[in-house]
Enzyme design. Sequence first.
Site, PDB file in Angstrom:
ATOM      1  N   ARG A 267      85.313 -75.487   6.286  1.00 28.24           N
ATOM      2  CA  ARG A 267      86.195 -76.705   6.160  1.00 28.24           C
ATOM      3  C   ARG A 267      86.702 -76.969   7.375  1.00 28.24           C
ATOM      4  NH1 ARG A 267      88.451 -74.303   0.509  1.00 28.24           N
ATOM      5  NH2 ARG A 267      86.960 -75.445  -1.045  1.00 28.24           N
TER       6      ARG A 267
ATOM      7  N   HIS B 296      91.343 -65.192   1.642  1.00 26.33           N
ATOM      8  CA  HIS B 296      90.757 -66.513   1.062  1.00 26.33           C
ATOM      9  C   HIS B 296      91.653 -66.893   0.083  1.00 26.33           C
ATOM     10  CE1 HIS B 296      88.097 -69.592  -0.131  1.00 26.33           C
ATOM     11  NE2 HIS B 296      88.002 -69.210  -1.360  1.00 26.33           N
TER      12      HIS B 296
END
Length: 301
Positions: free
Chosen positions: A151, A175
């Site tokens: 991303r 994460h």
Amino acid sequence: MNKVVLIGCGNVGMSYAYALVNQQTHVDELCLIDLDMDRVKGEVMDLNHSLPYSPSKIHIKCGTYKDLSDADICVICAGANQKVGETRMDLINKNAKIFKTIIDEVMQNNFKGVFIVATNPLDVMSYITWKYSGLPSRKVIGSGTSLDSARLKYLVGNKLGISAKCVNGYVIGEHGDSEFVAWSSVNIGLQNINYFLSDNDKQVIEDEVRNAAYEIINRKGNTSYGIGSCLVRITNAILGDEKSVLVVSTYDQINDVYVGLPVVLGRAGVINKIYFNINRTEEAKLQKSIDTIKDAINKIV
């Protein structure tokens, strides 16, 4: 023959399977396992019908846990999904129980390969997979911040009008909400990112990376395509013995946690860790992220 067993055929699992079919891959056989056997049969039929147009030849079938005895990789996508308003950490108690059952069944069938974990909270689930399985930590890998780093690369590339593949940098740590971009090490070519982006630009991009999952879940109910592609990349790095550097959730012996950091991946799993310079502010952020994961682990282990 390279054999992969996929456990969990929901949105993430099937995005991974579909990405395997549509990319060049080292996978020769793919076995699907899920509690919903009718769903598995339908998914296998549907995937097989796409093979005439696939760049890779893969034998796809309905699997059982017995298939783990000669499998090279076990990919786990099973578990409760993150819902609107939930954080990844909210899933701990649900998915820890599910994983205990799954890992026990896998190991009872003499699995000796590499685990790739994609279930949230990712770093915690990777840690308990290692604990429950008894395998060396190098053979248990979480997808980690590979998706978050993808991303980042997309957003930076889009901002600067360059290919995302030419953006070199990582999101590291959990994460989850405590992840962060190691901006001091992000480069375009050999030039540091500070020559291209202002501090405000970087903050906006980092916020978008961190909140991406929430934005996607609010709009479509789940995230799947991005993580599916990341799992294929990790799979190919292992089966191709690439010695590629990828950012995944891996074991940190000093802190006794799994956390997202760059490592060298090959046939044996994690071959080496990559140590790169981060500044003092980033060091503090990494420790905070590690502490967040450790606190979560201590609640269930």
